[in-house]
Write an enzyme that holds these catalytic residues in place. Structure first.
Site, short mmCIF file in Angstrom:
data_model
loop_
_atom_site.label_atom_id
_atom_site.label_comp_id
_atom_site.label_asym_id
_atom_site.label_seq_id
_atom_site.Cartn_x
_atom_site.Cartn_y
_atom_site.Cartn_z
N GLY A 91 -33.12 26.25 -19.27
CA GLY A 91 -34.44 26.88 -19.32
C GLY A 91 -35.46 26.19 -20.21
N GLY A 132 -27.94 25.04 -30.79
CA GLY A 132 -29.11 24.79 -29.97
C GLY A 132 -30.13 25.91 -30.11
N ASP A 155 -17.26 28.10 -30.08
CA ASP A 155 -16.86 26.77 -30.56
C ASP A 155 -16.63 26.72 -32.08
OD1 ASP A 155 -17.36 26.08 -27.92
OD2 ASP A 155 -19.35 25.28 -28.33
N MET A 197 -12.20 24.78 -24.20
CA MET A 197 -13.59 24.48 -24.55
C MET A 197 -13.70 24.09 -26.03
SD MET A 197 -15.90 27.22 -22.49
CE MET A 197 -16.34 26.96 -20.79
N GLY A 198 -14.92 23.96 -26.50
CA GLY A 198 -15.15 23.61 -27.90
C GLY A 198 -16.24 22.56 -28.08
N ARG A 199 -16.73 22.06 -26.96
CA ARG A 199 -17.77 21.02 -26.95
C ARG A 199 -17.35 19.83 -27.81
NH1 ARG A 199 -22.93 22.30 -24.83
NH2 ARG A 199 -22.75 24.46 -25.39
N ARG A 292 1.66 19.17 -15.08
CA ARG A 292 0.60 19.97 -14.45
C ARG A 292 -0.53 20.16 -15.46
NH1 ARG A 292 3.31 18.92 -10.72
NH2 ARG A 292 4.26 20.32 -9.18
N GLN A 300 -12.39 31.76 -21.32
CA GLN A 300 -12.44 31.81 -22.79
C GLN A 300 -13.67 32.55 -23.31
OE1 GLN A 300 -11.12 27.56 -24.24
NE2 GLN A 300 -11.67 27.50 -22.08
O1 F6P Z 1 -20.86 26.39 -26.40
C1 F6P Z 1 -20.02 27.22 -25.70
C2 F6P Z 1 -19.44 26.54 -24.50
O2 F6P Z 1 -18.58 27.45 -23.86
C3 F6P Z 1 -18.76 25.20 -24.76
O3 F6P Z 1 -17.47 25.36 -25.31
C4 F6P Z 1 -18.80 24.59 -23.37
O4 F6P Z 1 -18.80 23.20 -23.47
C5 F6P Z 1 -20.10 25.08 -22.82
O5 F6P Z 1 -20.46 26.23 -23.55
C6 F6P Z 1 -20.05 25.42 -21.34
O6 F6P Z 1 -21.34 25.72 -20.93
P1 F6P Z 1 -21.70 26.33 -19.48
O7 F6P Z 1 -21.59 27.83 -19.60
O8 F6P Z 1 -23.09 25.88 -19.25
O9 F6P Z 1 -20.71 25.79 -18.50
#
Ligand code: F6P
Length: 374
Positions: A91, A132, A155, A197-199, A292, A300
């Site tokens: 956005g 952000g 994260d 996840m975790g960026r 696998r 998550q």
């Molecule tokens: O920042 C939270 C998070 O879930 C990250 O762990 C992940 O990389 C990202 O957001 C995923 O974003 P989206 O919802 O745009 O797929």
């Protein structure tokens, strides 16, 4: 307290706020509704009204997309996942792009948003988000909007707070999944690779890996070697352990290699993903073990918050209202040493909080025999 500090403090207490606003930004996470519940409860106790803006900062664009939140209307939301307000990590107001570079929000957009804020008589804005969203909040604060930040993200990568709410819920979901994947991996004597996840940070992988009994954890802060992973699996085989559970953070990468990017289209940050499949392929190639991979993805972020996150989010929401009462604008609520306090938003967003590769938690994992593939 000195006289001048006392005078300042009583002046602050004399500020009578009538109406405050709240919005969420960035990806959702369990506990957002618990923050809203805490904010509305604490504000109503002070006799203030709360306006909830929909879909993050987008709800501030004229004519404004919002609803009036009252204690009677927020009863029962504490335990609900998602957010009754909606959110967005794309956005007009995305201040993070690509690999996480900060960009300035168009000045006119902020001015337009300010008009909505003034027209509604909103005197301060609570912004619930990760790095952000809080970087955008800082730009609003600098443009003259009194802002309070609340740290949110699964994260757990925000500086200046030991924990964000949402992290505990995400870890608990991953641990539950690992428990299930363990049983099927054992039945088939397989290697199971689980991408989480975790960026750009490995907090979720590290904590869920330890809690879920992983044998190998791969995180962005510790570049890995495929050969070391294969060696660790062969060693386990030689010791009679025919099943290996690997937890890999989406941002992890081999030494000298790049993160796996799933998509870099549209505004906002790149979406990471795909490293789990690559690791699984390489393991099968190097060890000959049937392997696998399973990507947990948005599971998550879904579902109800854990009791820890419900309490933390409530404490954060109440503290945010009290910071407004005390005139501490430009601050973010923060959890440190078992206490909820506050720090300037700048401190929280200047850089990401990374896992310390030489820290106590990584040391704990290594001590119980977990490999980091390094
Ligand atoms: O920042 C939270 C998070 O879930 C990250 O762990 C992940 O990389 C990202 O957001 C995923 O974003 P989206 O919802 O745009 O797929």
């Amino acid at each position: 307290m000195t006289n001048s500090a006392g005078a300042r403090s009583s002046l602050r207490h004399r500020m009578i706020m009538k109406r405050i606003g709240i919005l969420n930004g960035g990806g959702d996470c369990p506990g957002l509704n618990a923050v809203t519940h805490g904010v509305v409860g604490a504000a109503n106790t002070l006799g203030w009204e709360v306006v909830g803006f929909r879909d993050g900062f987008e709800g501030l664009l004229p004519p404004g997309d919002y609803k009036l939140l009252k204690r009677s209307k927020t009863q029962g939301i504490l335990k609900l996942g998602g957010t009754i307000l909606g959110t967005t990590n794309r956005g007009h107001f995305s201040s993070k792009q690509g690999a996480g570079e900060t960009v300035g929000i168009e000045r006119q957009l902020i001015e337009d948003a300010k008009k909505t804020i003034h027209q509604l008589g909103v005197e301060a804005l609570i912004v619930v988000g990760g790095d952000g969203t809080l970087s955008t909040a800082l730009q609003f604060q600098r443009a003259g909007v009194p802002v309070i930040g609340v740290p949110k993200t699964i994260d757990n990568d925000l500086q200046a707070t030991a924990m964000t709410f949402g992290f505990d819920s995400a870890v608990s979901t991953v641990v539950d999944a690992l428990d299930r994947l363990h049983t099927t991996a054992e039945s088939h004597k397989r290697v199971m690779v689980v991408e989480v996840m975790g960026r750009h940070t490995g907090w979720i992988a590290l904590f869920s890996g330890i809690g879920g009994g992983a044998d190998i954890i791969l995180i962005p802060e510790i570049p890995f070697h495929y050969s070391s992973i294969a060696k660790a699996i062969r060693k386990r085989e030689s010791e009679g352990n025919h099943t290996t559970l690997v937890v890999v953070a989406e941002g992890a990468a081999p030494e000298g290699g790049h993160q796996s990017v799933e998509s870099n289209e549209g505004a906002g940050e790149y979406r990471l993903g795909g490293i789990g499949d690559r690791v699984a392929c390489e393991i099968e190639r190097l060890t000959g073990k049937e392997t696998r991979s399973c990507t947990l993805g948005h599971l998550q972020r879904g579902g109800s918050p854990t009791s820890w996150d419900r309490v933390l989010a409530t404490r954060f929401g109440v503290k945010a209202v009290h910071l407004i009462r005390d005139g501490c604008f430009g601050h973010m609520v923060s959890y440190q040493s078992y206490q909820v306090g506050s720090v300037p938003i700048e401190e929280a967003v200047e850089k990401l909080k990374l896992v310390d590769p030489n820290g106590e938690v990584v040391g704990t994992a290594r001590a119980v025999g977990i490999s980091f593939g390094d």
